[in-house]
Motif scaffolding. Structure first.
Motif, mmCIF file in Angstrom:
data_model
loop_
_atom_site.group_PDB
_atom_site.id
_atom_site.type_symbol
_atom_site.label_atom_id
_atom_site.label_comp_id
_atom_site.label_asym_id
_atom_site.label_seq_id
_atom_site.Cartn_x
_atom_site.Cartn_y
_atom_site.Cartn_z
ATOM 1 N N HIS A 72 16.478 40.051 59.298
ATOM 2 C CA HIS A 72 16.651 38.608 59.108
ATOM 3 C C HIS A 72 16.981 37.943 60.425
ATOM 4 O O HIS A 72 17.634 38.512 61.292
ATOM 5 N N GLN A 73 16.500 36.698 60.557
ATOM 6 C CA GLN A 73 16.599 35.981 61.830
ATOM 7 C C GLN A 73 17.803 35.053 61.919
ATOM 8 O O GLN A 73 18.259 34.717 63.001
ATOM 9 N N ASP A 74 18.339 34.596 60.788
ATOM 10 C CA ASP A 74 19.345 33.536 60.811
ATOM 11 C C ASP A 74 20.742 34.084 61.070
ATOM 12 O O ASP A 74 21.022 35.258 60.840
ATOM 13 N N HIS A 75 21.622 33.190 61.534
ATOM 14 C CA HIS A 75 23.042 33.532 61.604
ATOM 15 C C HIS A 75 23.859 32.299 61.227
ATOM 16 O O HIS A 75 23.417 31.503 60.404
ATOM 17 N N ASP A 76 25.044 32.112 61.781
ATOM 18 C CA ASP A 76 25.996 31.135 61.250
ATOM 19 C C ASP A 76 26.079 29.816 62.011
ATOM 20 O O ASP A 76 26.962 28.997 61.725
ATOM 21 N N ASN A 136 21.529 39.179 63.145
ATOM 22 C CA ASN A 136 20.771 40.408 63.061
ATOM 23 C C ASN A 136 19.607 40.355 64.040
ATOM 24 O O ASN A 136 18.511 40.818 63.736
ATOM 25 N N ALA A 137 19.867 39.773 65.229
ATOM 26 C CA ALA A 137 18.847 39.852 66.273
ATOM 27 C C ALA A 137 18.538 41.307 66.606
ATOM 28 O O ALA A 137 17.426 41.632 67.031
ATOM 29 N N SER A 138 19.502 42.205 66.374
ATOM 30 C CA SER A 138 19.298 43.626 66.697
ATOM 31 C C SER A 138 18.078 44.192 65.968
ATOM 32 O O SER A 138 17.213 44.830 66.585
ATOM 33 N N THR A 139 17.967 43.950 64.672
ATOM 34 C CA THR A 139 16.811 44.479 63.932
ATOM 35 C C THR A 139 15.541 43.710 64.270
ATOM 36 O O THR A 139 14.451 44.289 64.316
ATOM 37 N N PHE A 160 5.564 43.350 58.694
ATOM 38 C CA PHE A 160 6.833 43.013 59.344
ATOM 39 C C PHE A 160 7.330 41.689 58.750
ATOM 40 O O PHE A 160 6.676 40.666 58.923
ATOM 41 N N VAL A 161 8.466 41.729 58.070
ATOM 42 C CA VAL A 161 8.993 40.511 57.446
ATOM 43 C C VAL A 161 10.375 40.201 58.022
ATOM 44 O O VAL A 161 11.328 40.960 57.822
ATOM 45 N N ILE A 162 10.451 39.091 58.747
ATOM 46 C CA ILE A 162 11.721 38.587 59.254
ATOM 47 C C ILE A 162 12.163 37.492 58.293
ATOM 48 O O ILE A 162 11.542 36.429 58.212
ATOM 49 N N GLU A 208 21.946 34.891 55.474
ATOM 50 C CA GLU A 208 23.386 34.623 55.482
ATOM 51 C C GLU A 208 23.811 33.641 54.380
ATOM 52 O O GLU A 208 24.984 33.530 54.070
ATOM 53 N N ARG A 209 22.865 32.940 53.806
ATOM 54 C CA ARG A 209 23.170 32.004 52.728
ATOM 55 C C ARG A 209 22.969 32.635 51.352
ATOM 56 O O ARG A 209 22.961 31.944 50.348
#
Length: 489
Positions: free
Chosen positions: A281-285, A303-306, A328-330, A335-336
Motif C-alpha cells: 500500500h502507498q498511503d500513510h498518515d 509502507n514505502a518499503s514494500t 502488482f497492486v499498490i 491506513e483508513r
C-alpha cells in the motif's frame, strides 16, 4: 541418420530444453540495494507530505509510482488502459454545527469534550455519574434512558502493544460499549485517567478526521449511542447528575482514492492467464500533530518499503518473466481501513479465479536482520498448505530468517494478521500470505523516515518475497485453498 533416429534426438533435445526452462532460477541479481535506496528516498520524501489517502498528495505519489512502474517494465493493468483503479472513499465527520450542553455549561467540541463516534444524535437526558465501575457491575445500576458517566479504567486492558496511548481510548470504548448499549443507556461520557490524559493530543486528530468507508463497508454513518470524553480535571461537570442536551450532526464526503496496478505477462501459453498478485500500500498518515518537532508522517517502512520492493521485483520479472503473469497492486487508503484492497478484492481487474495467490508485504524494512514474520502460516490464519510451503522453501534457499511465529497466533495482542491488505483476498477465498519485519517504536510517527530504514533487511525481505513469488509463478499446479478455512475474527 534415419528419420526414426532424428525424431528421437529431437525429442530428447526438446525434453532437455523443457526441463531447462522449468528449472530456471530466479534472477535475484536484478534486485539491488542501490535501487531500493534510491526509490525509498524519493517515495518517502517530504515532497509527498505523508501520502494521506483522499488527498492530492496521494494522487501525486500515484502519478510518480505509475511512471516508476512503466520504467520497471510493467504494462498498465488498471482501468481504461491506465495504471489506475479509482474508487470512492467515504468520510464521515462530526459537523461544526453540533453542540453539547451539560447543566448550564455549553461545551466546546474538540476543546472541552471529544466526540469519539461519528453518529447522529439529538436529545436531552439525565447523566448518571457512576465513577469507576467494571462492565460486569453495570446491570444493577438502572442506566436505561440515561447518559452514563464513567471514570476510565485500564483494568483488563492489555498494555502490550504499540501506540498504546493513542489506541487506549478505543480499547476503553470497546470494553464498555456493548454492555452499556444493550442495557438501554442513551450515551457514555468517559472521564480521563492519567493514560487517556496523555492520549488526548494523540486521539484528537483521529476523532476530528472522522471515520472512513468504501462501497459495502461503512458507506453510511453508524447508528449507535454517542461516546464522549472529558478531562478528569472537569469531573465536577457530571458528578451531580445534571442533564445533558446534545445535538450531534454528521457530514459525509466522497473523496477519490486509487489503486495503482501493473502487470508483467507470463511466458507459458496457458499459465500466463493466471496471476500471482504482489501487494502493498502507498498511503500513510499525512500531516498531524508534531513528534520531536516533525509533523510529516512519511511512512518509509509503512509502507514505502514494500512499494519499492515491488519495483525491484518488477525489474527482475521484466528481465526474466515467469510462466504465470505477475500482477502488482499498490493499494490506496490502507491506513483508513484496508479500503483499496477491499475495493480491488471485490472489483479485481482480472478474473478473480485467475488469481492463484496473494503475497502481501507491509513494513519490511526494519528490526533484526535475521528475524521476520510470515502471517498466514499458522492455524487459523493459514489458508493454503502449498503456498506456505513455497514461502518456507524460499526462505531456506537463501534468506534463512528465523520466524517470529507468535505474531501469527490468535492470542497475539496486536491482531496483526487482520491489519494489512492480504485480508480481503483471504476472506474472498484466495490463498494469501503477509510478509513483515513487524512493528517498531517509530511506527506511525514522523520518525518513520528513509534514514531509519535498514536497507540490508529490506533487501533480504525483497529477495524472500521474490523467491516465493517465483515458485508460485512457475509451479505446474496452483496452490490449493484449505477447505472450510475460517478466521477467528
Amino acid at each position: 541418420m534415419n528419420l526414426k533416429k532424428s525424431f528421437l534426438v529431437l525429442s530428447i533435445l526438446s525434453l532437455n530444453l523443457f526441463h531447462a526452462q522449468s528449472y530456471k532460477k530466479p534472477l535475484v541479481s536484478a534486485i539491488t540495494e542501490k535501487d531500493l535506496r534510491t526509490d525509498m528516498y524519493q517515495m518517502a520524501a517530504d515532497q509527498f507530505w505523508g501520502r494521506e489517502a483522499g488527498t492530492l498528495d496521494e494522487l501525486k505519489v500515484s502519478m510518480w509510482f505509475a511512471d516508476k512502474m512503466k520504467e520497471a517494465g510493467m504494462k498498465p493493468a488498471g482501468d481504461n488502459g491506465t495504471f489506475f483503479q479509482f474508487f470512492d472513499m467515504y468520510r464521515h465527520q462530526v459537523s461544526p454545527q453540533s453542540s453539547v450542553k451539560i447543566g448550564d455549561k455549553n461545551l466546546k467540541i474538540w476543546k472541552d469534550i471529544l466526540v469519539q463516534d461519528v453518529t447522529d444524535n439529538n436529545f436531552t437526558a439525565p447523566i448518571l455519574y457512576l465513577g469507576k465501575v467494571e462492565p460486569q457491575d453495570l446491570a444493577s445500576k438502572n442506566i436505561a434512558g440515561k447518559v452514563v458517566a464513567l471514570k476510565a479504567s485500564d483494568l483488563n486492558v492489555s498494555k502490550e502493544m504499540t501506540l498504546f496511548e493513542r489506541r487506549y481510548p478505543g480499547f476503553i470504548r470497546t470494553k464498555y460499549y456493548k454492555t452499556i448499549s444493550q442495557l438501554g443507556a442513551k450515551g457514555i461520557i468517559f472521564i480521563t485517567d492519567d493514560i487517556s490524559d496523555k492520549s488526548w493530543v494523540e486521539v484528537l486528530p483521529q476523532m476530528t478526521r472522522g471515520t472512513y468507508g468504501v462501497e459495502g463497508l461503512r458507506e453510511k454513518v453508524d447508528v449507535g449511542i454517542p461516546v464522549f470524553w472529558i478531562k478528569q480535571e472537569n469531573e465536577n461537570w457530571v458528578k451531580n447528575n445534571p442533564e445533558i442536551t446534545l445535538n450531534i450532526q454528521t457530514e459525509t464526503y466522497k473523496y477519490p482514492s486509487v489503486n495503482i496496478i501493473g502487470k508483467i505477462e507470463g511466458t507459458d501459453p496457458q499459465l500466463k492467464k493466471e496471476y500471482v498478485l504482489l501487494s502493498g500500500h502507498q498511503d500513510h498518515d499525512g500531516i498531524r500533530h508534531p513528534v520531536k518537532n516533525d509533523t510529516i508522517y512519511n511512512g518509509a517502512d509503512d509502507n514505502a518499503s514494500t512499494c519499492v520492493a515491488m519495483l525491484a521485483m518488477a525489474r527482475a520479472y521484466s528481465k526474466q518473466p515467469s510462466k504465470r503473469s505477475i500482477l502488482f497492486v499498490i493499494h490506496g487508503a490502507e491506513e483508513r481501513g484496508l479500503l483499496g484492497s477491499r475495493w480491488h478484492a471485490a472489483h479485481p481487474v482480472v478474473p478473480k479465479e485467475s488469481i492463484v495467490a496473494v503475497l502481501n508485504g507491509d513494513m519490511i524494512g526494519r528490526n533484526d536482520n535475521n528475524e521476520a514474520a510470515l502471517l498466514g502460516s499458522e492455524v487459523p490464519h493459514k489458508n493454503s498448505e502449498e503456498l506456505v510451503k513455497m514461502a518456507l522453501n524460499a526462505n531456506n534457499e537463501s534468506t534463512k530468517f528465523k520466524f517470529l511465529k507468535a505474531w501469527d497466533l490468535p492470542e497475539h495482542p496486536e491482531y496483526f494478521y487482520f491489519r494489512s491488505d492480504h485480508l480481503p483476498y483471504a476472506k474472498a477465498g484466495i490463498p494469501a500470505l503477509f510478509f513483515t519485519s513487524v512493528l517498531h517504536h517509530q511506527y506511525h510517527t514522523p520518525q518513520d523516515e528513509s534514514e531509519n530504514i535498514n536497507f540490508k533487511k529490506l533487501y533480504k525481505m525483497t529477495e524472500w518475497m521474490y523467491r516465493t513469488s517465483w515458485k508460485v509463478a512457475n509451479e505446474p499446479e496452483r496452490p490449493k485453498l484449505i477447505p472450510d478455512f475460517k478466521l477467528e475474527r
